[in-house]
Design a protein around this motif. Structure first.
Motif, PDB file in Angstrom:
ATOM      1  N   UNK A 290       0.841  -1.193   0.000  1.00 44.20           N
ATOM      2  CA  UNK A 290       0.000   0.000   0.000  1.00 44.20           C
ATOM      3  C   UNK A 290       0.883   1.252   0.000  1.00 44.20           C
ATOM      4  N   UNK A 291       0.238   2.392  -0.243  1.00 44.80           N
ATOM      5  CA  UNK A 291       0.985   3.612  -0.488  1.00 44.80           C
ATOM      6  C   UNK A 291       1.884   4.064   0.643  1.00 44.80           C
ATOM      7  N   UNK A 292       1.556   3.698   1.873  1.00 46.64           N
ATOM      8  CA  UNK A 292       2.356   4.166   3.003  1.00 46.64           C
ATOM      9  C   UNK A 292       3.280   3.079   3.559  1.00 46.64           C
ATOM     10  N   UNK A 293       3.456   2.032   2.812  1.00 40.33           N
ATOM     11  CA  UNK A 293       4.325   0.950   3.267  1.00 40.33           C
ATOM     12  C   UNK A 293       5.707   1.040   2.629  1.00 40.33           C
ATOM     13  N   UNK A 294       6.698   0.861   3.449  1.00 39.44           N
ATOM     14  CA  UNK A 294       8.086   0.864   3.027  1.00 39.44           C
ATOM     15  C   UNK A 294       8.539  -0.568   2.745  1.00 39.44           C
ATOM     16  N   UNK A 295       9.590  -0.675   1.961  1.00 37.04           N
ATOM     17  CA  UNK A 295      10.257  -1.958   1.732  1.00 37.04           C
ATOM     18  C   UNK A 295      11.549  -1.951   2.535  1.00 37.04           C
ATOM     19  N   UNK A 296      11.703  -2.939   3.398  1.00 38.12           N
ATOM     20  CA  UNK A 296      12.910  -3.079   4.207  1.00 38.12           C
ATOM     21  C   UNK A 296      13.620  -4.377   3.822  1.00 38.12           C
ATOM     22  N   UNK A 297      14.930  -4.338   3.942  1.00 33.51           N
ATOM     23  CA  UNK A 297      15.725  -5.546   3.746  1.00 33.51           C
ATOM     24  C   UNK A 297      16.611  -5.758   4.970  1.00 33.51           C
ATOM     25  N   UNK A 298      16.592  -7.012   5.431  1.00 28.08           N
ATOM     26  CA  UNK A 298      17.479  -7.454   6.492  1.00 28.08           C
ATOM     27  C   UNK A 298      18.181  -8.720   6.009  1.00 28.08           C
ATOM     28  N   UNK A 299      19.259  -9.048   6.671  1.00 27.51           N
ATOM     29  CA  UNK A 299      19.882 -10.327   6.401  1.00 27.51           C
ATOM     30  C   UNK A 299      20.308 -10.973   7.711  1.00 27.51           C
ATOM     31  N   UNK A 300      20.412 -12.295   7.678  1.00 28.12           N
ATOM     32  CA  UNK A 300      20.807 -13.036   8.856  1.00 28.12           C
ATOM     33  C   UNK A 300      21.896 -14.013   8.446  1.00 28.12           C
ATOM     34  N   UNK A 301      23.065 -13.783   8.997  1.00 34.70           N
ATOM     35  CA  UNK A 301      24.217 -14.629   8.719  1.00 34.70           C
ATOM     36  C   UNK A 301      24.245 -15.733   9.752  1.00 34.70           C
ATOM     37  N   UNK A 302      24.128 -16.958   9.273  1.00 35.22           N
ATOM     38  CA  UNK A 302      24.058 -18.141  10.134  1.00 35.22           C
ATOM     39  C   UNK A 302      23.021 -17.882  11.229  1.00 35.22           C
ATOM     40  N   UNK A 303      23.342 -17.953  12.469  1.00 34.68           N
ATOM     41  CA  UNK A 303      22.363 -17.754  13.547  1.00 34.68           C
ATOM     42  C   UNK A 303      22.612 -16.454  14.303  1.00 34.68           C
ATOM     43  N   UNK A 304      23.224 -15.504  13.613  1.00 33.98           N
ATOM     44  CA  UNK A 304      23.425 -14.201  14.241  1.00 33.98           C
ATOM     45  C   UNK A 304      22.126 -13.406  14.213  1.00 33.98           C
ATOM     46  N   UNK A 305      22.083 -12.302  14.901  1.00 30.05           N
ATOM     47  CA  UNK A 305      20.917 -11.452  14.869  1.00 30.05           C
ATOM     48  C   UNK A 305      20.718 -10.847  13.487  1.00 30.05           C
ATOM     49  N   UNK A 306      19.492 -10.743  13.022  1.00 28.00           N
ATOM     50  CA  UNK A 306      19.245 -10.105  11.729  1.00 28.00           C
ATOM     51  C   UNK A 306      19.867  -8.717  11.670  1.00 28.00           C
ATOM     52  N   UNK A 307      20.422  -8.400  10.518  1.00 27.89           N
ATOM     53  CA  UNK A 307      21.135  -7.145  10.324  1.00 27.89           C
ATOM     54  C   UNK A 307      20.379  -6.282   9.332  1.00 27.89           C
ATOM     55  N   UNK A 308      20.126  -5.040   9.708  1.00 30.97           N
ATOM     56  CA  UNK A 308      19.458  -4.107   8.806  1.00 30.97           C
ATOM     57  C   UNK A 308      20.364  -3.806   7.619  1.00 30.97           C
ATOM     58  N   UNK A 309      19.772  -3.775   6.412  1.00 29.44           N
ATOM     59  CA  UNK A 309      20.557  -3.437   5.230  1.00 29.44           C
ATOM     60  C   UNK A 309      20.131  -2.079   4.671  1.00 29.44           C
ATOM     61  N   UNK A 310      18.857  -1.954   4.330  1.00 30.38           N
ATOM     62  CA  UNK A 310      18.404  -0.766   3.624  1.00 30.38           C
ATOM     63  C   UNK A 310      16.886  -0.733   3.616  1.00 30.38           C
ATOM     64  N   UNK A 311      16.296   0.434   3.410  1.00 32.50           N
ATOM     65  CA  UNK A 311      14.857   0.502   3.213  1.00 32.50           C
ATOM     66  C   UNK A 311      14.526   1.656   2.273  1.00 32.50           C
ATOM     67  N   UNK A 312      13.335   1.598   1.681  1.00 33.93           N
ATOM     68  CA  UNK A 312      12.924   2.647   0.756  1.00 33.93           C
ATOM     69  C   UNK A 312      11.424   2.678   0.589  1.00 33.93           C
ATOM     70  N   UNK A 313      10.918   3.780   0.040  1.00 32.74           N
ATOM     71  CA  UNK A 313       9.495   3.942  -0.184  1.00 32.74           C
ATOM     72  C   UNK A 313       9.169   3.912  -1.685  1.00 32.74           C
ATOM     73  N   UNK A 314       9.722   4.844  -2.414  1.00 27.16           N
ATOM     74  CA  UNK A 314       9.441   4.916  -3.852  1.00 27.16           C
ATOM     75  C   UNK A 314      10.731   4.972  -4.657  1.00 27.16           C
ATOM     76  N   UNK A 315      11.641   5.794  -4.165  1.00 26.29           N
ATOM     77  CA  UNK A 315      12.861   6.025  -4.926  1.00 26.29           C
ATOM     78  C   UNK A 315      13.881   4.935  -4.662  1.00 26.29           C
TER      79      UNK A 315
END
Lengths: 115, 110
Positions: free
Chosen positions: B28-53
């Protein structure tokens, strides 16, 4: 290093016991989140606290409870433990409530093994 | 429930760009796209997020289609240390929680 600190890193306990997992959020973060990750379930959201108040609840069992203290650290209490509670428990934190973003940052987790 | 669809696994040669797709056709229009990654069993790591651009930071680039129904995370020069599970998540900026799906298991091969 995300700045989120979790203790203990590893914990082995027997069925029926109770344990407490502790989380210190990043400096300045007001929200704390708890997630459970087991082999067959992936990352499951349990509960969120914001500035001491419960904000959202996910798939948290009644045997589990959490709280956030005035200094903003949080504890997740797991009681009457069962073998199926063996999992990685992650805490995450975020600023929340500001316009600087609401990205959440995870700690390294607490490994719980129930035997 | 997760609102995204990702391939379960991908391989990438070391030194090449890794392009990880994500489908979020009901965003929906007010939802962002976020990306995280998890290396093996470590805590998920924030990578990047965006809305439109499209967005870029020191870790990756995020390309969002004009209709916002899909996006691609690009790791420009993948290394062995980028081997991880990558999660694509959509949520509102002040959403209550992040819902993680199964993600994409990226294997970077030497």
């Amino acid at each position: 290093d995300s700045g989120v600190t979790q203790t203990p890193k590893h914990l082995i306990t027997a069925t029926g016991q109770r344990v407490t997992l502790r989380c210190s959020p990043r400096s300045g973060d007001l929200s704390v989140y708890w997630y459970q990750q087991s082999l067959d379930q992936g990352l499951q959201f349990l509960i969120q606290y914001y500035n001491g108040e419960e904000r959202a609840k996910g798939n948290i069992l009644e045997r589990f409870s959490a709280q956030q203290f005035p200094d903003l650290h949080s504890e997740l209490n797991l009681s009457s433990l069962e073998l199926g509670d063996s999992a990685l428990y992650f805490c995450a934190s975020s600023v929340a409530g500001t316009d600087s973003g609401n990205t959440i940052y995870f700690g390294e987790g607490s490994w719980l093994t129930v035997v | 429930d997760a609102k995204t669809t990702q391939p379960p696994s991908m391989d990438c040669a070391e030194g090449r760009a890794a392009n990880l797709p994500c489908n979020h056709s009901t965003i929906s229009g007010n939802e962002y796209v976020y990306w995280y990654r998890q290396i093996h069993s470590q805590g998920p790591q924030y990578i990047i997020h965006g809305l439109k651009n499209n967005e870029t930071n020191e870790m990756a680039s995020l390309i969002i289609t004009e209709d916002r129904k899909s996006s691609t995370l690009i790791l420009p020069h993948a290394t062995l240390r980028d081997t991880a599970v990558y999660y694509c998540i959509v949520r509102t900026f002040y959403g209550q929680n992040f819902v993680f799906g199964p993600g994409t298991r990226l294997s970077v091969l030497p």
